[in-house]
Design a protein around this motif. Sequence first.
Motif: not given
Lengths: 348, 348
Positions: B55, B57, B86, B89-90, B159-160, B235-237, B240, B244, B248
């Motif tokens: 990932t 940024d 990130d 979050a995986m 994953y998301r 999962m996601i961090d 934003d 949001s 997602h």
Amino acid sequence: MLENKNNAKTDISELGEFGLIDHLTSQFEVKHKTTIKGIGDDAAVISPEGKMIVTTDLLVEGVHFDLSYMPLKHLGYKAVIVNLSDVYAMNAIPTQITVSLAVSNRFPVEALEELYAGIATAAKLYEIDVVGGDTTSSTSGMMISITAIGQADEKEIVYRDGAKENDLLVVSGDLGAAYLGLQVLEREKQVFKVNPASQPDLDAYTYLIERQLKPEARKDIIQLLKELEVKPTAMIDISDGLSSEVLHICKNSKVGCNLYEDKIPLDPQVINTCEEFKLDSTTIALSGGEDYELLFTIKNEDFPRIKANPNLTVIGHMTNENEGVHLITRANTKIPLVARGWNALNKD
Amino acid sequence: MLENKNNAKTDISELGEFGLIDHLTSQFEVKHKTTIKGIGDDAAVISPEGKMIVTTDLLVEGVHFDLSYMPLKHLGYKAVIVNLSDVYAMNAIPTQITVSLAVSNRFPVEALEELYAGIATAAKLYEIDVVGGDTTSSTSGMMISITAIGQADEKEIVYRDGAKENDLLVVSGDLGAAYLGLQVLEREKQVFKVNPASQPDLDAYTYLIERQLKPEARKDIIQLLKELEVKPTAMIDISDGLSSEVLHICKNSKVGCNLYEDKIPLDPQVINTCEEFKLDSTTIALSGGEDYELLFTIKNEDFPRIKANPNLTVIGHMTNENEGVHLITRANTKIPLVARGWNALNKD
């Protein structure tokens, strides 16, 4: 800046960050079986085969590129190439890249489309997947940060530190053209400033300009060496100029080197343009940079396998560390090699 | 900008690109057994265990950070954290990073030392190796591009897109503090402009400011979930803003969601400061961003394992995609959730 000056201009804020990323990256198909998850999650997931190679490069507008003569499509292509070149220099195969982009609001969506078209072209030609990235605004100018990931069997990886005394020093292709291409483009820019109606005749410089605007990474040389069953003892790519890279190999491998001026491969356009610009072609080859050729050392016994190949030139041999690093001139004088490579930190 | 204003100021061009990189990176020891080659060759070499997570940024001065109140050491730390977040979050463990930096010549070497001290602190605390990078000049301002690499067993990766109808929506920690910390710092900056002699009393905002200037990535939550033997379905961090990120997960998982306003975890400083600033705390939690908490979904049957934990809050449940994504307010009205997250592209 845009190839088609009549294109519509869409403000990037109209799409928003996620919309823009979707718009720009939807063209990227996953091709590698090692790419499990590409764009669209917190991170990409890769299934490694062998060891993983990771390298990253940053290109900054006004430092590494000038959009007044660098088309955005070429810039996207080149930004990928400079990273792939580092992976090949490990004797590895690049498989994935991430692309991060910071752009000021002077760039419309169409400009970024051009840039991504160049990225996509390089990705297709070199068979790599674009698996992630970040797109954000900048307060001024454009910056591109690419990370390339490659894979290799551990026993195939070539570092900078494996050169031994008596190894031969070999370079692919020819040197100095990219730097001269930049000089030609800079001259035309100045001419254009004085007289915007002037029609430049660049026929004598086509090779130089192509080397500057659309360099290639030497995937073919890595394949060739495999076919020839030659594993270099040390390898590096030539991004900062031959002298700088020779010194890197010598320092890391703890060896000296004799580099022969008369062996350095030069294209006829380099020789002619050096005469025109009153530049010394050896200096240009040694310090010019951005050639993205491969510089490597091989065992003496491997010489017969490479000697017939027009893409490879033996330019010197490694010596004992105590003997130092020298250029043997055409006049057969021995002068110490110093790094005067292109240095992005000294430009401002 | 510098912690010690009396420090000597060394121009970065004095060291040159390679000298600067050596100077800044010599402090980084290789700790991970998976790091075969770190800084010092064309690329890093990593020996993967399981799948690789990648990932990246990009942080841009004037867009993502303001050096008038962001100490460089904190900036270095935060730049690492946002990438590690990130990887967590995986449901993966970060192991390596590369750091690319573009700086204008207004930054002396000592400023970059501060930045790298922050990077080194984060690397030490989160047990990651700095294996590569690029340092170059910029025409204006500073930009930091970090790529994080992590590892995970394929069966552990989250994953998301795995959330299912009736799954519970869970968030770690509390929300909105980082955004409010930014508002407090911006206010102090304006006060300072008018009256440079003013002595700010920031006692009431310490938590908010720390969340903005020195966020942490929730490594502890990933470890906790492993101990509890709970594998999230998605999962996601939260970078934003909650709304949001919920959207997602819903879009990727093809589900709807009911999110309960009264369940959103808020720190007392967030509630008090929202009153002071006349802001709606729910709006701040939904849209503030930069919390770097983890948002995930779990199967209903896993609820008993997490319910006693003070670090985890169930804030909603997933519904059929056709039901849409809604916030259920304290007044028990149902309003569609829209993404008003922080958008770096709309700031200029």
